[in-house]
Structures are given as C-alpha cells and as structure tokens.
Design an enzyme around this catalytic site. Structure first.
Site, short mmCIF file in Angstrom:
data_model
loop_
_atom_site.label_atom_id
_atom_site.label_comp_id
_atom_site.label_asym_id
_atom_site.label_seq_id
_atom_site.Cartn_x
_atom_site.Cartn_y
_atom_site.Cartn_z
N GLU A 97 46.90 -30.66 -18.35
CA GLU A 97 47.51 -31.55 -19.29
C GLU A 97 46.69 -32.76 -19.20
O GLU A 97 46.48 -33.33 -18.25
CB GLU A 97 48.96 -31.81 -19.21
CG GLU A 97 49.71 -30.53 -19.35
CD GLU A 97 51.24 -30.74 -19.04
OE1 GLU A 97 52.12 -30.10 -19.72
OE2 GLU A 97 51.51 -31.73 -18.28
N CYS A 110 44.97 -40.10 -20.24
CA CYS A 110 45.20 -39.99 -18.90
C CYS A 110 44.62 -38.51 -18.67
O CYS A 110 44.95 -37.59 -19.15
CB CYS A 110 46.72 -39.97 -18.73
SG CYS A 110 47.16 -39.60 -16.97
N CYS A 121 53.03 -35.70 -2.88
CA CYS A 121 53.70 -36.73 -3.12
C CYS A 121 55.24 -36.15 -3.04
O CYS A 121 55.38 -35.63 -4.20
CB CYS A 121 53.10 -37.80 -3.92
SG CYS A 121 51.77 -38.27 -3.14
N CYS A 124 56.43 -36.96 -7.09
CA CYS A 124 55.46 -36.29 -8.21
C CYS A 124 55.59 -34.78 -8.37
O CYS A 124 55.77 -33.96 -7.68
CB CYS A 124 53.90 -36.41 -7.82
SG CYS A 124 52.85 -36.03 -8.93
N GLY A 166 46.51 -34.01 -10.22
CA GLY A 166 45.52 -33.83 -9.34
C GLY A 166 45.11 -35.24 -8.56
O GLY A 166 45.41 -36.14 -9.08
N GLU A 167 44.30 -35.10 -7.53
CA GLU A 167 43.68 -36.11 -6.79
C GLU A 167 42.40 -36.12 -6.86
O GLU A 167 41.65 -35.21 -6.28
CB GLU A 167 44.24 -35.86 -5.35
CG GLU A 167 43.51 -36.76 -4.28
CD GLU A 167 43.48 -38.15 -4.54
OE1 GLU A 167 44.58 -38.80 -4.88
OE2 GLU A 167 42.51 -39.02 -4.58
N SER A 198 42.14 -43.11 -9.98
CA SER A 198 43.33 -43.65 -9.17
C SER A 198 43.44 -42.39 -8.20
O SER A 198 43.43 -41.27 -8.27
CB SER A 198 44.64 -43.41 -10.17
OG SER A 198 45.72 -43.65 -9.46
N SER A 220 47.29 -45.38 -5.00
CA SER A 220 48.67 -45.43 -5.16
C SER A 220 49.21 -45.75 -3.84
O SER A 220 48.93 -45.03 -3.00
CB SER A 220 48.95 -44.09 -5.58
OG SER A 220 48.65 -43.73 -6.77
N LEU A 221 50.22 -46.62 -3.65
CA LEU A 221 50.49 -47.29 -2.49
C LEU A 221 51.74 -46.69 -2.02
O LEU A 221 52.21 -46.24 -1.08
CB LEU A 221 50.51 -48.98 -2.09
CG LEU A 221 50.75 -49.41 -0.97
CD1 LEU A 221 49.10 -49.17 -0.27
CD2 LEU A 221 50.58 -51.08 -0.87
N ASN A 296 59.55 -42.27 -12.91
CA ASN A 296 59.94 -41.31 -13.91
C ASN A 296 60.68 -39.88 -13.52
O ASN A 296 59.84 -39.05 -12.98
CB ASN A 296 58.74 -40.90 -14.98
CG ASN A 296 58.19 -42.22 -15.44
OD1 ASN A 296 58.74 -42.93 -16.09
ND2 ASN A 296 56.85 -42.48 -15.37
N CYS A 339 53.76 -40.87 -16.16
CA CYS A 339 53.33 -40.82 -14.98
C CYS A 339 53.96 -39.94 -13.83
O CYS A 339 55.30 -40.18 -13.83
CB CYS A 339 53.16 -42.11 -14.30
SG CYS A 339 51.66 -43.06 -14.31
N1 SAH Z 1 46.45 -38.54 -7.59
C1 SAH Z 1 46.32 -39.74 -8.13
C2 SAH Z 1 46.62 -39.80 -9.58
C3 SAH Z 1 47.59 -39.17 -9.99
S1 SAH Z 1 49.22 -39.68 -9.93
C4 SAH Z 1 47.31 -40.85 -7.34
O1 SAH Z 1 48.07 -40.60 -6.69
O2 SAH Z 1 46.84 -42.00 -7.72
C5 SAH Z 1 49.08 -41.33 -10.79
C6 SAH Z 1 50.17 -42.23 -10.52
O3 SAH Z 1 51.26 -41.83 -10.81
C7 SAH Z 1 50.32 -42.49 -9.24
O4 SAH Z 1 50.30 -44.01 -8.83
C8 SAH Z 1 51.42 -42.14 -8.71
O5 SAH Z 1 52.25 -42.81 -7.62
C9 SAH Z 1 52.45 -42.17 -10.00
N2 SAH Z 1 53.38 -41.43 -10.07
C10 SAH Z 1 53.72 -40.01 -9.60
N3 SAH Z 1 54.88 -39.52 -9.76
C11 SAH Z 1 55.50 -40.40 -10.51
C12 SAH Z 1 56.84 -40.64 -11.22
N4 SAH Z 1 57.59 -39.24 -11.07
N5 SAH Z 1 57.05 -41.61 -11.66
C13 SAH Z 1 56.47 -42.69 -11.67
N6 SAH Z 1 55.15 -42.67 -11.38
C14 SAH Z 1 54.72 -41.58 -10.55
#
Ligand code: SAH
Length: 355
Positions: A97, A110, A121, A124, A166-167, A198, A220-221, A296, A339
């Site tokens: 997507e 995006c 994570c 996610c 994806g990463e 990211s 992403s911290l 989210n 996100c």
């Molecule tokens: N793998 C990469 C890019 C994809 S995630 C990364 O981790 O940065 C993109 C962003 O969405 C990241 O900052 C992640 O922490 C955030 N994210 C993932 N799941 C989420 C959720 N359910 N609600 C809000 N942000 C989320």
C-alpha cells in the site's frame, strides 16, 4: 548484465550506470542511455514500445533483455479528509500500500519499501503480517510514478516519506537505487529536503545511508529508555540507545539540517512527563527535531491512543527542554491509512507466492 529472458530486469531496476553499460553492450552511444532515462522518469513511459525516438530495432533488442512494468493500483480508497490509499498487486500476487496525502499546495506520498516487515514493533500493524519480501527498485519507484500521474497540476507530488510498509534500511541496496532516480538529475529531481527515509534505527546501516544519499533522515525512537524500547521495538536489543545515539551523532548533516525523531505516543505506556524528560536528556548533543505521533489504533492492537491532554503535556516538557516538537495530525484514519496501519492483505493467502 544481459540475462536469460525469464530473469529480465525491469528497466527501472537499473542504476544510471547499469543502464549505460547495457546500452554500450547493445552497441549504443552514451546519449541513448540518457534518452531511455528521460522516458523512464521524465516521460513516465509505460512500455518500451512507446520510446519512439529509439529505432524500432533498438526497442526490439532492448525488450529482449529487459522489460518495463507500470504499476496501477488494484484497489483504492479515499478518506473523508481527501487522503487516498492505493493497493498495488505485485507480479507475484503479493501486495503493498501507499498513501497519498493532500496538503494546501502539494501532495505527500507515504511509500512502502517491503511487503510486511522483519522488525516486529509492538505497536505497528504491518508487523502483524510478518515479513514477505523486499520491494525491487522498480516497485518502489512505481508507487511514486503512479502517484505523480494522478495528482492535479496545481498540487504536485513534492514530498516523499518512506513510512509505509517495511523497514527501508532492511532493503538498502534497492532503496538507494530508487533514491538515485528519485533525486537524480536524469530522474525525478525531487528535493533532497523533501524526501525522508524513516528507520527503526538499524545503526550499522546508517553510515552507508549517510554516505550514499543526501535524503532527509527520520528515526523512530518510541522510548528513550532501553528497557521500554526493548519491549516496544525489538531492534533495540541489537542496537541499544547508546549505539543508536552514536550513529546519529556521526550522521553527515548539512549545517541547516536536522534529523527527525519520531515518537509514537502510546496511552499510559510511554506518554508520561517522566518519559518526556528522559527524551530531553537523551537527545542532548544531537541535531534533531521531534515528531510526536499519537498511536493509531487497529483491530487487535495491544495499545490505546494517548489522551489529548497527555500529548499536549508531553510536548510542553520537550519545548521547555528547548526542543522543537511537533504533534503529527493523523490523516486518513477512517480508511486505515494512518501511520502504522498499513497491512495490505491481497495475495497473502497464496502461500506459493512467497519468495
Ligand atoms: N520502518 C520504518 C518506517 C515505517 S513506520 C520506521 O519504523 O520508521 C513509520 C512510522 O510510523 C514510525 O515512526 C512508527 O513508529 C510509526 N508507527 C507505527 N505504528 C504506528 C501506529 N499504530 N500509530 C502511530 N504511529 C505508528
């Protein structure tokens, strides 16, 4: 370079240098490679046949050793706020997507870099798919070319964020090839400040990313405490916060630029003022700005969204600590396009399709 027909590379999988080598092998002068690049990226060509300033004979020979795909979404959805989500079915039946977000005078896309993800994570939705495979350069650029083709001329696609499925650093070779064409003089020529990669923070790959591309970096911290981050983002067990900080401190940055830190706020988990104070201490010495992303929710998620007053208080602590901190408004929530909500399912039941 010239491969058996069934292994033919997509022309958009080739770097400019690889394309030049291929054209030389076909007995062509270097300007022919530039002509093809023009068709691929400026002209948005959907087939080799339409490259009419190449001779018929050359087009036939090119099509013998390469192919050219044009990605169109199999499904799309539009949210109440105008955000559009595209579902692309790939040649092997898997799907990814992308999300196209309208702003006042431009669009942001995006972009996805993999089908599923290895990083796991806890917050996610993509992680719930597991990992299927990495996208090819052509599949990464294909998302961008399609989105460019559907936006209105007065609101062009100027911004890309690799925050889809994806990463990106887990698919670094293909990401870099795609970025070459996204940013390059013979490619889409997008602004390096407006294209953001990211990552979860694969610290060992950051040096190569920084050397290879001037694109903006977001990390992403999720937590500034190792115990908590271990739990939320398994990557932290391999690259704990100290290793990540060292890699960020060494990351090449132009004087006016900063790294974005993304901090997903999970209600009751990492959204307390203490967590914000930890974050202020942790970023000391780094050139960063902070994006706060309220969680989210999605079906089956183990977390809840933070209370708005907790989000505001978290931001206040950061601002008092002299940090730039922005709260990211969610877009496209009603179509699961926000996100962390991407989880294209088409084709995933065809187990034979996995590579
Ligand atoms: N793998 C990469 C890019 C994809 S995630 C990364 O981790 O940065 C993109 C962003 O969405 C990241 O900052 C992640 O922490 C955030 N994210 C993932 N799941 C989420 C959720 N359910 N609600 C809000 N942000 C989320």
């Amino acid at each position: 370079m010239i491969r058996a027909p069934e292994k033919k590379p997509d022309l958009r999988d080739l770097s400019a240098a690889e394309l030049q080598r291929l054209m030389a092998e076909l007995g062509q002068k270097p300007f022919r490679a530039r002509q093809v690049l023009h068709w691929l990226y400026k002209g948005g060509a959907t087939s080799i046949a339409e490259m009419t300033d190449l001779s018929q004979d050359l087009r036939v020979r090119l099509a013998r050793v390469t192919r050219l795909a044009w990605m169109e979404p199999a499904h799309q959805q539009q949210a109440g706020d105008g955000t559009r989500k595209f579902l692309f079915t790939l040649a092997d039946g898997l799907a990814v997507e992308s999300v196209l977000i309208p702003e006042a005078d431009h669009h942001t896309l995006c972009v996805s870099s993999q089908v599923g993800c290895r990083q796991g994570c806890a917050f996610c939705r993509t992680a719930t798919l597991g990992f299927k495979r990495s996208l090819t350069p052509a599949e990464i650029i294909g998302q961008v070319l399609y989105a460019r083709s559907v936006v209105e001329a007065d609101r062009p696609l100027t911004n890309l964020v690799f925050m889809g499925m994806g990463e990106p650093l887990d698919n670094l070779d293909n990401l870099l090839k795609a970025l070459e064409h996204i940013l390059g003089p013979h490619g889409l020529q997008m602004s390096q400040r407006k294209v953001t990669v990211s990552t979860v923070g694969l610290a060992d790959r950051l040096p190569r990313l920084g050397r290879a591309t001037p694109a903006a970096l977001a990390v992403s911290l999720g937590a500034a405490d190792d115990k908590l981050r271990d739990r939320l983002m398994p990557v932290n067990r391999r690259f704990p916060l100290a290793a990540l900080k060292a890699a960020l401190a060494a990351y090449p940055l132009k004087p006016t630029r900063r790294i974005t830190l993304e901090y997903v706020l999970l209600g009751g988990v990492n959204d307390r003022p203490d967590h914000a104070r930890q974050l202020v201490r942790w970023v000391r010495g780094l050139k960063v700005k902070i994006n706060l992303i309220p969680f989210n929710p999605f079906a089956g998620a183990a977390f809840r969204a933070p209370a708005p007053e907790d989000v505001a208080r978290f931001q206040d602590v950061l601002v008092d600590g002299h940090l730039t901190a922005i709260i990211r408004r969610s877009r496209g929530q009603d179509i699961d396009a926000a996100c962390g909500q991407l989880a294209a399912r088409a084709g995933l039941d065809k187990s034979g399709a996995q590579r």
